[in-house]
Design a protein around this motif. Structure first.
Motif, PDB file in Angstrom:
ATOM      1  N   UNK A  12     -22.554 -38.884 -15.780  1.00  0.00           N
ATOM      2  CA  UNK A  12     -23.248 -38.394 -16.966  1.00  0.00           C
ATOM      3  C   UNK A  12     -23.048 -39.351 -18.143  1.00  0.00           C
ATOM      4  N   UNK A  13     -23.820 -39.161 -19.183  1.00  0.00           N
ATOM      5  CA  UNK A  13     -23.691 -39.987 -20.384  1.00  0.00           C
ATOM      6  C   UNK A  13     -22.504 -39.489 -21.199  1.00  0.00           C
ATOM      7  N   UNK A  14     -21.391 -40.163 -21.082  1.00  0.00           N
ATOM      8  CA  UNK A  14     -20.154 -39.690 -21.706  1.00  0.00           C
ATOM      9  C   UNK A  14     -20.064 -40.014 -23.196  1.00  0.00           C
ATOM     10  N   UNK A  15     -21.070 -40.700 -23.730  1.00  0.00           N
ATOM     11  CA  UNK A  15     -21.149 -40.857 -25.181  1.00  0.00           C
ATOM     12  C   UNK A  15     -21.754 -39.619 -25.829  1.00  0.00           C
TER      13      UNK A  15
ATOM     14  N   UNK B 163      -1.453 -38.601  -7.009  1.00  0.00           N
ATOM     15  CA  UNK B 163      -2.134 -39.743  -6.401  1.00  0.00           C
ATOM     16  C   UNK B 163      -1.810 -41.012  -7.177  1.00  0.00           C
ATOM     17  N   UNK B 164      -1.760 -42.130  -6.465  1.00  0.00           N
ATOM     18  CA  UNK B 164      -1.428 -43.397  -7.115  1.00  0.00           C
ATOM     19  C   UNK B 164      -2.617 -43.986  -7.866  1.00  0.00           C
ATOM     20  N   UNK B 165      -3.829 -43.668  -7.422  1.00  0.00           N
ATOM     21  CA  UNK B 165      -5.034 -44.144  -8.109  1.00  0.00           C
ATOM     22  C   UNK B 165      -5.850 -42.937  -8.550  1.00  0.00           C
ATOM     23  N   UNK B 166      -6.132 -42.874  -9.838  1.00  0.00           N
ATOM     24  CA  UNK B 166      -6.894 -41.773 -10.417  1.00  0.00           C
ATOM     25  C   UNK B 166      -8.115 -42.324 -11.140  1.00  0.00           C
ATOM     26  N   UNK B 167      -9.009 -41.422 -11.504  1.00  0.00           N
ATOM     27  CA  UNK B 167     -10.148 -41.823 -12.310  1.00  0.00           C
ATOM     28  C   UNK B 167      -9.856 -41.426 -13.752  1.00  0.00           C
ATOM     29  N   UNK B 168      -9.884 -42.408 -14.648  1.00  0.00           N
ATOM     30  CA  UNK B 168      -9.579 -42.163 -16.053  1.00  0.00           C
ATOM     31  C   UNK B 168     -10.804 -42.314 -16.942  1.00  0.00           C
ATOM     32  N   UNK B 169     -10.900 -41.449 -17.911  1.00  0.00           N
ATOM     33  CA  UNK B 169     -11.972 -41.513 -18.908  1.00  0.00           C
ATOM     34  C   UNK B 169     -11.322 -41.490 -20.283  1.00  0.00           C
ATOM     35  N   UNK B 170     -11.640 -42.465 -21.115  1.00  0.00           N
ATOM     36  CA  UNK B 170     -11.071 -42.517 -22.462  1.00  0.00           C
ATOM     37  C   UNK B 170     -12.202 -42.620 -23.477  1.00  0.00           C
ATOM     38  N   UNK B 171     -12.097 -41.805 -24.536  1.00  0.00           N
ATOM     39  CA  UNK B 171     -13.125 -41.810 -25.584  1.00  0.00           C
ATOM     40  C   UNK B 171     -12.475 -41.661 -26.953  1.00  0.00           C
ATOM     41  N   UNK B 172     -13.087 -42.259 -27.949  1.00  0.00           N
ATOM     42  CA  UNK B 172     -12.756 -41.961 -29.344  1.00  0.00           C
ATOM     43  C   UNK B 172     -13.642 -40.794 -29.758  1.00  0.00           C
ATOM     44  N   UNK B 173     -13.034 -39.734 -30.312  1.00  0.00           N
ATOM     45  CA  UNK B 173     -13.789 -38.572 -30.743  1.00  0.00           C
ATOM     46  C   UNK B 173     -13.897 -38.562 -32.260  1.00  0.00           C
ATOM     47  N   UNK B 174     -15.073 -38.207 -32.751  1.00  0.00           N
ATOM     48  CA  UNK B 174     -15.332 -38.221 -34.180  1.00  0.00           C
ATOM     49  C   UNK B 174     -15.851 -36.872 -34.659  1.00  0.00           C
TER      50      UNK B 174
ATOM     51  N   UNK C  91      -8.168 -40.031 -29.998  1.00  0.00           N
ATOM     52  CA  UNK C  91      -8.412 -40.809 -28.781  1.00  0.00           C
ATOM     53  C   UNK C  91      -8.027 -39.912 -27.616  1.00  0.00           C
ATOM     54  N   UNK C  92      -9.003 -39.592 -26.785  1.00  0.00           N
ATOM     55  CA  UNK C  92      -8.762 -38.709 -25.642  1.00  0.00           C
ATOM     56  C   UNK C  92      -8.731 -39.511 -24.348  1.00  0.00           C
ATOM     57  N   UNK C  93      -7.796 -39.154 -23.491  1.00  0.00           N
ATOM     58  CA  UNK C  93      -7.724 -39.764 -22.163  1.00  0.00           C
ATOM     59  C   UNK C  93      -7.651 -38.645 -21.128  1.00  0.00           C
TER      60      UNK C  93
ATOM     61  N   UNK D 201     -17.311 -41.964 -28.482  1.00  0.00           N
ATOM     62  CA  UNK D 201     -17.559 -43.348 -28.117  1.00  0.00           C
ATOM     63  C   UNK D 201     -16.727 -43.656 -26.876  1.00  0.00           C
ATOM     64  N   UNK D 202     -17.402 -43.942 -25.782  1.00  0.00           N
ATOM     65  CA  UNK D 202     -16.714 -44.196 -24.521  1.00  0.00           C
ATOM     66  C   UNK D 202     -15.986 -45.537 -24.565  1.00  0.00           C
TER      67      UNK D 202
END
Length: 246
Positions: A157-160, A122-133, A141-143, A103-104
């Protein structure tokens, strides 16, 4: 009904292991799998082939053998991962015969995660956080943190549903060579505790990982929190002439 391909280059015990795992996930068996004799007759294979397939599933935590009673499907939903492998959560859960899910929570630019900022430089990064089941039970919880260009490519992409490491290696042709990993216990925040159905400030397993590419460059900084009762790490060691090693 699934069958084995006797002309396939994949060994029969591996084919049988994968087929049984699929049938377990699909709910074909309620408590236990068929006996060795039944499997031998159904698939026209030797006893050693059946035993080797079952041994792999027991090793992966999918099955457990009870002497004199048979081979049962493991009811314990604890996810077992191996320290000496670089697998995605999706691969690990599937190997256990369970259904992985995601779940994104967010996929956006991040400027307030000091550990990631320092490691990726780098001071600005791209973050992706999801709950994994696993089987719809929240496990972690992954970051994930990336340089912005790579992060935006992944987020297209569809990260769900997608497996991030498959996107990186198969879609973007980036090779992940090795990882440096730190494991410790830490109290979970109120916000994160709600996502894992835990009491606030419960001590959870915290894994931090830096993944490196072929030239030693940092591809990803990863930080995750795991439910302490539903996830465990395993490490296989063996004795050598010089002592015990992994």
């Amino acid at each position: 009904m699934g069958t084995l391909n006797f002309e396939n280059h994949i060994p029969l015990h591996i084919q049988l292991k994968d087929l049984l795992k699929t049938e377990i996930v699909e709910g074909k068996y309620v408590e236990k799998i068929p006996s060795e004799r039944e499997l031998m007759e159904r698939f026209s294979v030797s006893r050693s082939t059946v035993r080797e397939a079952v041994k792999h599933l027991v090793h992966d935590g999918v099955l457990k053998k009870i002497h004199g009673k048979g081979t049962f499907i493991t009811k314990n939903k604890t996810v077992h991962d191996w320290l000496n492998s670089l697998n995605s959560f999706t691969d690990t859960v599937r190997q256990m015969g369970m259904k992985p899910g995601a779940k994104l929570l967010y996929a956006k630019n991040i400027d307030n995660f000091p550990e990631a900022n320092e490691i990726l430089g780098q001071s600005i990064l791209f973050g992706i956080s999801r709950v994994r089941t696993a089987d719809d039970q929240p496990i972690s919880i992954e970051r994930h943190f990336y340089h912005s260009h790579l992060g935006n490519q992944i987020a297209a992409h569809n990260l769900n549903e997608a497996t991030i490491y498959d996107i990186i290696e198969k879609e973007l042709n980036i090779t992940m060579v090795e990882a440096e990993q730190t494991i410790r216990c830490s109290p979970i925040s109120e916000e994160d505790a709600k996502l894992l159905d835990l009491k606030p400030y419960t001590n959870v397993l915290n894994i931090e990982r830096v993944i490196l590419g072929v030239r030693g460059e940092v591809i990803e900084y990863y930080s995750s929190l795991f439910h302490p009762e539903l996830y465990m790490l395993k490490l296989k060691t063996k004795r050598t002439a010089g002592g015990v090693t992994s």
